[in-house]
Write a protein that holds these residues in place. Structure first.
Motif, PDB file in Angstrom:
ATOM      1  N   ILE A 181       0.846  -1.194   0.000  1.00  0.00           N
ATOM      2  CA  ILE A 181       0.000   0.000   0.000  1.00  0.00           C
ATOM      3  C   ILE A 181       0.883   1.246   0.000  1.00  0.00           C
ATOM      4  CG2 ILE A 181      -0.248   0.114   2.525  1.00  0.00           C
ATOM      5  CD1 ILE A 181      -3.228   0.866   2.006  1.00  0.00           C
ATOM      6  N   HIS A 182       2.162   1.056   0.387  1.00  0.00           N
ATOM      7  CA  HIS A 182       3.101   2.178   0.494  1.00  0.00           C
ATOM      8  C   HIS A 182       4.519   1.631   0.509  1.00  0.00           C
ATOM      9  CE1 HIS A 182       4.982   5.613   2.910  1.00  0.00           C
ATOM     10  NE2 HIS A 182       4.502   6.185   1.827  1.00  0.00           N
ATOM     11  N   ILE A 183       5.444   2.369  -0.079  1.00  0.00           N
ATOM     12  CA  ILE A 183       6.875   2.081   0.066  1.00  0.00           C
ATOM     13  C   ILE A 183       7.509   3.333   0.643  1.00  0.00           C
ATOM     14  CG2 ILE A 183       9.052   1.446  -1.035  1.00  0.00           C
ATOM     15  CD1 ILE A 183       7.422   0.100  -3.268  1.00  0.00           C
ATOM     16  N   ASP A 184       8.130   3.183   1.783  1.00  0.00           N
ATOM     17  CA  ASP A 184       8.725   4.311   2.480  1.00  0.00           C
ATOM     18  C   ASP A 184      10.246   4.193   2.462  1.00  0.00           C
ATOM     19  OD1 ASP A 184       8.557   6.659   4.224  1.00  0.00           O
ATOM     20  OD2 ASP A 184       9.385   5.331   5.746  1.00  0.00           O
ATOM     21  N   ALA A 185      10.919   5.294   2.234  1.00  0.00           N
ATOM     22  CA  ALA A 185      12.381   5.351   2.332  1.00  0.00           C
ATOM     23  C   ALA A 185      12.716   6.236   3.518  1.00  0.00           C
ATOM     24  CB  ALA A 185      12.978   5.919   1.050  1.00  0.00           C
ATOM     25  N   ARG A 213      -3.882   6.508   2.326  1.00  0.00           N
ATOM     26  CA  ARG A 213      -4.118   5.247   1.615  1.00  0.00           C
ATOM     27  C   ARG A 213      -4.812   4.222   2.490  1.00  0.00           C
ATOM     28  NH1 ARG A 213       1.496   4.951  -1.711  1.00  0.00           N
ATOM     29  NH2 ARG A 213       1.032   6.790  -2.980  1.00  0.00           N
ATOM     30  N   VAL A 214      -4.427   4.161   3.745  1.00  0.00           N
ATOM     31  CA  VAL A 214      -5.082   3.214   4.665  1.00  0.00           C
ATOM     32  C   VAL A 214      -6.533   3.611   4.873  1.00  0.00           C
ATOM     33  CG1 VAL A 214      -5.130   2.372   7.057  1.00  0.00           C
ATOM     34  CG2 VAL A 214      -2.961   2.454   5.793  1.00  0.00           C
ATOM     35  N   LEU A 215      -6.782   4.886   5.126  1.00  0.00           N
ATOM     36  CA  LEU A 215      -8.162   5.343   5.325  1.00  0.00           C
ATOM     37  C   LEU A 215      -8.998   5.051   4.096  1.00  0.00           C
ATOM     38  CD1 LEU A 215      -7.485   8.680   7.218  1.00  0.00           C
ATOM     39  CD2 LEU A 215      -8.647   6.652   8.131  1.00  0.00           C
ATOM     40  N   HIS A 216      -8.457   5.290   2.913  1.00  0.00           N
ATOM     41  CA  HIS A 216      -9.184   5.014   1.666  1.00  0.00           C
ATOM     42  C   HIS A 216      -9.451   3.510   1.546  1.00  0.00           C
ATOM     43  CE1 HIS A 216     -10.306   4.402  -2.380  1.00  0.00           C
ATOM     44  NE2 HIS A 216      -9.730   5.420  -2.925  1.00  0.00           N
ATOM     45  N   ALA A 217      -8.469   2.680   1.832  1.00  0.00           N
ATOM     46  CA  ALA A 217      -8.629   1.226   1.711  1.00  0.00           C
ATOM     47  C   ALA A 217      -9.629   0.662   2.705  1.00  0.00           C
ATOM     48  CB  ALA A 217      -7.279   0.537   1.885  1.00  0.00           C
ATOM     49  N   LEU A 218      -9.760   1.285   3.865  1.00  0.00           N
ATOM     50  CA  LEU A 218     -10.668   0.774   4.895  1.00  0.00           C
ATOM     51  C   LEU A 218     -12.112   1.225   4.698  1.00  0.00           C
ATOM     52  CD1 LEU A 218      -8.424   1.137   8.078  1.00  0.00           C
ATOM     53  CD2 LEU A 218      -8.852  -0.920   6.712  1.00  0.00           C
ATOM     54  N   HIS A 219     -12.337   2.161   3.770  1.00  0.00           N
ATOM     55  CA  HIS A 219     -13.725   2.654   3.562  1.00  0.00           C
ATOM     56  C   HIS A 219     -14.277   2.271   2.227  1.00  0.00           C
ATOM     57  CE1 HIS A 219     -12.374   5.224   6.896  1.00  0.00           C
ATOM     58  NE2 HIS A 219     -13.594   4.944   7.316  1.00  0.00           N
TER      59      HIS A 219
END
Length: 180
Positions: free
Chosen positions: A114-118, A174-180
C-alpha cells in the motif's frame, strides 16, 4: 528461496505503475537495484529492503508497537530473512513474530504494498551497523484477532490506534481510503 532482486524490482515497478508520482522518492532504490546491490541483506549499508505490516481490526484501528531499540511507536515490520519467499510473506512473518498473531487469522488486503517508504536508520555500534537507508515495503492486512505475545527482544508494548493517527500522511490517506 530468498527474495530476489527480480522480485523486488517487479514489486517496485508494479507499485510505481499505480503511484507514478513517487518515482523520484524511490529513485535511490531503483539505482541500487540497477547497481545489483544485495537489497535483501541487512549488511548492505547503502540501503536495503524491509517489510512492514499495517494491521487493521474490524473497527478500522491500526496496530502499533513500541520498538525497543528505537524507543518509538511504529508499525510492525523488519528485515528480510532467507526463508521469506516474497515481500508480502516477509511482512506477514514479521507481524507474527512481533505480535504472536498467527498468519491463519490475518488476511492480506492485496498482493502489492500500500506504500513504500524510504527512511534513514541511525548507526548502531552495538550491532556494528553504519547509518543506512531502509526501503520499507508496507502491506495492509486485516484481522479480528488481538495480540497474543510480544517479541520481548524487540517490542515493549502494543496498542490499537485509529487509522487517522498514522504519522505518515501518504500512508494514512491510503489506509483510510482502503478501509472505507
Amino acid at each position: 528461496m530468498p527474495i530476489t532482486a527480480a522480485h523486488i524490482r517487479a514489486t517496485l515497478d508494479d507499485y510505481l505503475a499505480t503511484h507514478p508520482a513517487e518515482k523520484p522518492l524511490l529513485a535511490a532504490l531503483a539505482e541500487l537495484l540497477d547497481a545489483e546491490a544485495d537489497l535483501s541483506s541487512r549488511k548492505e549499508f547503502r540501503g536495503h529492503v524491509t517489510a512492514g505490516a499495517i494491521l487493521a481490526d474490524p473497527d478500522g484501528r491500526i496496530l502499533h508497537i513500541r520498538h525497543l531499540a528505537l524507543q518509538r511507536w511504529l508499525l510492525p515490520g523488519g528485515h528480510l530473512e532467507t526463508e521469506d519467499e516474497s515481500l508480502l510473506a516477509a511482512a506477514q512473518r514479521e507481524l507474527t513474530e512481533e505480535t504472536g498473531i498467527p498468519t491463519a487469522v490475518v488476511t492480506p488486503a492485496g498482493h502489492l504494498p500500500i506504500h513504500i517508504d524510504a527512511h534513514p536508520i541511525p548507526a548502531n555500534p552495538a550491532k556494528d551497523e553504519a547509518e543506512h537507508q531502509h526501503f520499507d515495503f508496507r502491506f495492509l492486512f486485516r484481522t479480528s484477532a488481538d495480540v497474543v505475545e510480544l517479541q520481548a527482544e524487540e517490542v515493549t508494548a502494543a496498542a490499537w490506534r485509529d487509522a487517522d493517527t498514522i504519522a505518515d500522511e501518504v500512508l494514512r490517506d491510503r489506509v483510510l481510503h482502503a478501509l472505507h
